[in-house]
Design an enzyme around this catalytic site. Structure first.
Site, mmCIF file in Angstrom:
data_model
loop_
_atom_site.group_PDB
_atom_site.id
_atom_site.type_symbol
_atom_site.label_atom_id
_atom_site.label_comp_id
_atom_site.label_asym_id
_atom_site.label_seq_id
_atom_site.Cartn_x
_atom_site.Cartn_y
_atom_site.Cartn_z
ATOM 1 N N LYS A 123 0.809 -1.229 0.000
ATOM 2 C CA LYS A 123 0.000 0.000 0.000
ATOM 3 C C LYS A 123 0.844 1.282 0.000
ATOM 4 O O LYS A 123 0.374 2.333 -0.412
ATOM 5 C CB LYS A 123 -0.954 0.016 1.199
ATOM 6 N N ALA A 143 -1.754 2.434 15.522
ATOM 7 C CA ALA A 143 -1.418 3.702 14.854
ATOM 8 C C ALA A 143 -0.723 3.451 13.519
ATOM 9 O O ALA A 143 0.045 4.273 13.044
ATOM 10 C CB ALA A 143 -0.540 4.550 15.767
ATOM 11 N N ARG A 168 5.547 5.308 16.740
ATOM 12 C CA ARG A 168 4.672 5.266 15.559
ATOM 13 C C ARG A 168 4.046 6.622 15.239
ATOM 14 O O ARG A 168 3.750 6.919 14.093
ATOM 15 C CB ARG A 168 3.508 4.314 15.794
ATOM 16 N N TYR A 194 -12.480 -9.076 9.693
ATOM 17 C CA TYR A 194 -13.759 -9.788 9.555
ATOM 18 C C TYR A 194 -13.581 -11.296 9.446
ATOM 19 O O TYR A 194 -14.555 -12.022 9.344
ATOM 20 C CB TYR A 194 -14.568 -9.234 8.375
HETATM 21 P P1 ATR Z 1 -1.801 -1.750 9.124
HETATM 22 O O1 ATR Z 1 -1.526 -1.145 7.774
HETATM 23 O O2 ATR Z 1 -2.660 -2.989 9.067
HETATM 24 O O3 ATR Z 1 -2.295 -0.763 10.107
HETATM 25 P P2 ATR Z 1 0.833 -1.563 10.227
HETATM 26 O O4 ATR Z 1 0.969 -0.239 9.534
HETATM 27 O O5 ATR Z 1 1.958 -2.527 10.211
HETATM 28 O O6 ATR Z 1 -0.410 -2.345 9.635
HETATM 29 O O7 ATR Z 1 0.394 -1.264 11.745
HETATM 30 C C1 ATR Z 1 0.127 -2.286 12.664
HETATM 31 C C2 ATR Z 1 -0.378 -1.669 13.968
HETATM 32 O O8 ATR Z 1 -0.777 -2.729 14.833
HETATM 33 C C3 ATR Z 1 0.653 -0.875 14.725
HETATM 34 O O9 ATR Z 1 -0.001 0.153 15.417
HETATM 35 C C4 ATR Z 1 1.235 -1.923 15.684
HETATM 36 O O10 ATR Z 1 1.791 -1.396 16.858
HETATM 37 P P3 ATR Z 1 3.346 -0.888 16.887
HETATM 38 O O11 ATR Z 1 3.339 0.454 16.218
HETATM 39 O O12 ATR Z 1 3.661 -0.786 18.335
HETATM 40 O O13 ATR Z 1 4.140 -1.915 16.163
HETATM 41 C C5 ATR Z 1 -0.018 -2.663 16.037
HETATM 42 N N1 ATR Z 1 0.190 -4.041 16.509
HETATM 43 C C6 ATR Z 1 0.554 -5.107 15.783
HETATM 44 N N2 ATR Z 1 0.546 -6.226 16.535
HETATM 45 C C7 ATR Z 1 0.162 -5.844 17.787
HETATM 46 C C8 ATR Z 1 -0.034 -6.545 19.024
HETATM 47 N N3 ATR Z 1 0.137 -7.863 19.128
HETATM 48 N N4 ATR Z 1 -0.427 -5.814 20.098
HETATM 49 C C9 ATR Z 1 -0.603 -4.472 20.003
HETATM 50 N N5 ATR Z 1 -0.442 -3.769 18.871
HETATM 51 C C10 ATR Z 1 -0.064 -4.444 17.768
#
Ligand code: ATR
Length: 269
Positions: free
Chosen positions: A64, A125, A153, A211
Site C-alpha cells: 500500500k 497507529a 509510531r 472480519y
Molecule cells: P496496518 O496497515 O494494518 O495498520 P501496520 O501499519 O503494520 O499495519 O500497523 C500495525 C499496527 O498494529 C501498529 O499500530 C502496531 O503497533 P506498533 O506500532 O507498536 O508496532 C499494532 N500491533 C501489531 N501487533 C500488535 C499486538 N500484538 N499488540 C498491540 N499492537 C499491535
C-alpha cells in the site's frame, strides 16, 4: 473493463468473488483477478500491469505504501494517509486513492447514526488506523484518541490526535462511545485481546476492522460483557464498492457483494 488486486500473499483474497458478484448483478462483463506480486518483484509493477491492460486495480498488504512512487497523481485524502488501496488508470496515467477509511466509516454510520457526537478511541497507529482517523476526523466533532503499543509510531502522524499508551487507554476506556481495534491482534489464529476491557462503559460500541474471524477476541469479550459489537465486513465490502465507483462512475450493488463474501466464508469453514 479489466481490474485486479495486487498483494502478497493473495491466494485467499475474497475481492475477485466479491467484485464478480457485483459485475454480474449489474450485467457488466468486467473481469477482476488476483495477482500475487512478492516484494522482490514489485519494481516490475509497471510492466506487469501494462501487459494486463488493466483499467484499475486494488492494492493490498504489503504494497500500500510501495506503490506511491509509481503514481502520476494522488488524491488529497490518500495523500493525508500515505497509503493507497485503489489505482485508476486513465490514458496511461496512474491515479491513487484510498477507500479503506471511507468504506469503514460508511458502514459505521449505518450502525451508529449519531457518529459526529461520538468520542472515539482507535487502537493501533499503523496505516489502517491513519485511514480511519483521516475519515473520522472529517465527521466527528471531538478530537480522536489513538492508543498504540509504541509511541514512536506517532512520528509518522500529521493528523492532530490525542496520543495514548495502551495502558492509558485501558484506564480511560469508560470515556469512549466507540472503541475500534485496527491492530492485527486477534486476527486468524491469534487469540490476544489488545487491551483489557474492564473499564468499558455498558453502551460503548466495540469494533474491529478484521472480519475473519467474524468475532475476534476483543469482539467476543465485548459481546460477553453485553456491549454492541461491529466487525470489518462492511468495511471490506464498502472499500470495494468505493473503488468500483472510482473506476466506473457507477454505484455498486453492495448487498450482493456482501452476500457473496458471506457465502464464500461459509464454504471455507
Ligand atoms: P496496518 O496497515 O494494518 O495498520 P501496520 O501499519 O503494520 O499495519 O500497523 C500495525 C499496527 O498494529 C501498529 O499500530 C502496531 O503497533 P506498533 O506500532 O507498536 O508496532 C499494532 N500491533 C501489531 N501487533 C500488535 C499486538 N500484538 N499488540 C498491540 N499492537 C499491535
Amino acid at each position: 473493463m479489466k481490474f485486479a488486486v495486487i498483494g502478497h500473499p493473495i491466494d485467499h483474497s475474497l475481492s475477485p468473488i466479491m467484485h464478480d458478484a457485483n459485475f454480474k448483478s449489474l450485467k457488466r462483463d468486467d473481469t477482476y483477478e488476483a495477482l500475487n506480486i512478492p516484494p522482490k518483484h514489485f519494481h516490475l509493477i509497471k510492466e506487469i500491469i501494462n501487459e494486463k491492460e488493466l483499467d484499475g486495480f486494488n492494492i493490498t498488504i504489503p504494497h500500500k505504501e510501495s506503490i506511491i512512487p509509481y503514481l502520476d497523481e494522488i488524491d488529497d485524502h490518500a495523500q493525508k494517509i500515505g497509503a493507497i488501496n485503489t489505482v485508476k488508470i486513465e490514458n496511461g496515467r496512474w491515479l491513487g486513492y484510498n477507500t479503506d477509511g471511507v468504506g469503514y466509516v460508511k458502514g459505521l454510520q449505518a450502525v451508529y447514526p449519531n457518529l459526529e457526537d461520538a468520542k472515539i478511541l482507535l487502537i493501533g497507529a499503523g496505516g489502517a488506523s491513519k485511514g480511519l482517523a483521516a475519515t473520522l476526523n472529517e465527521i466527528v466533532k471531538a478530537p480522536l484518541t489513538v492508543a498504540n503499543r509504541t509511541m514512536r509510531r506517532f512520528e509518522t502522524w500529521d493528523l492532530a490526535v490525542e496520543q495514548f499508551t495502551l495502558s492509558e487507554a485501558e484506564q480511560a476506556l469508560n470515556q469512549f462511545d466507540i472503541v475500534i481495534n485496527t491492530t492485527p491482534a486477534g486476527m486468524n489464529q491469534n487469540k490476544d485481546v489488545v487491551i483489557a476491557l474492564d473499564n468499558l462503559a455498558p453502551h460503548t460500541l466495540v469494533s474491529d476492522i478484521v472480519y475473519v474471524p467474524a468475532k475476534t477476541p476483543i469482539l467476543a469479550l465485548a459481546e460477553a460483557k453485553g456491549n454492541p459489537i461491529y466487525n470489518g465486513l462492511d468495511m471490506f465490502v464498502n472499500q470495494g464498492a468505493e473503488s468500483f465507483k472510482i473506476w466506473t462512475g457507477q454505484d455498486a450493488d453492495t448487498d450482493t457483494m456482501k452476500n457473496a463474501v458471506i457465502e464464500q466464508l461459509k464454504r471455507r469453514n
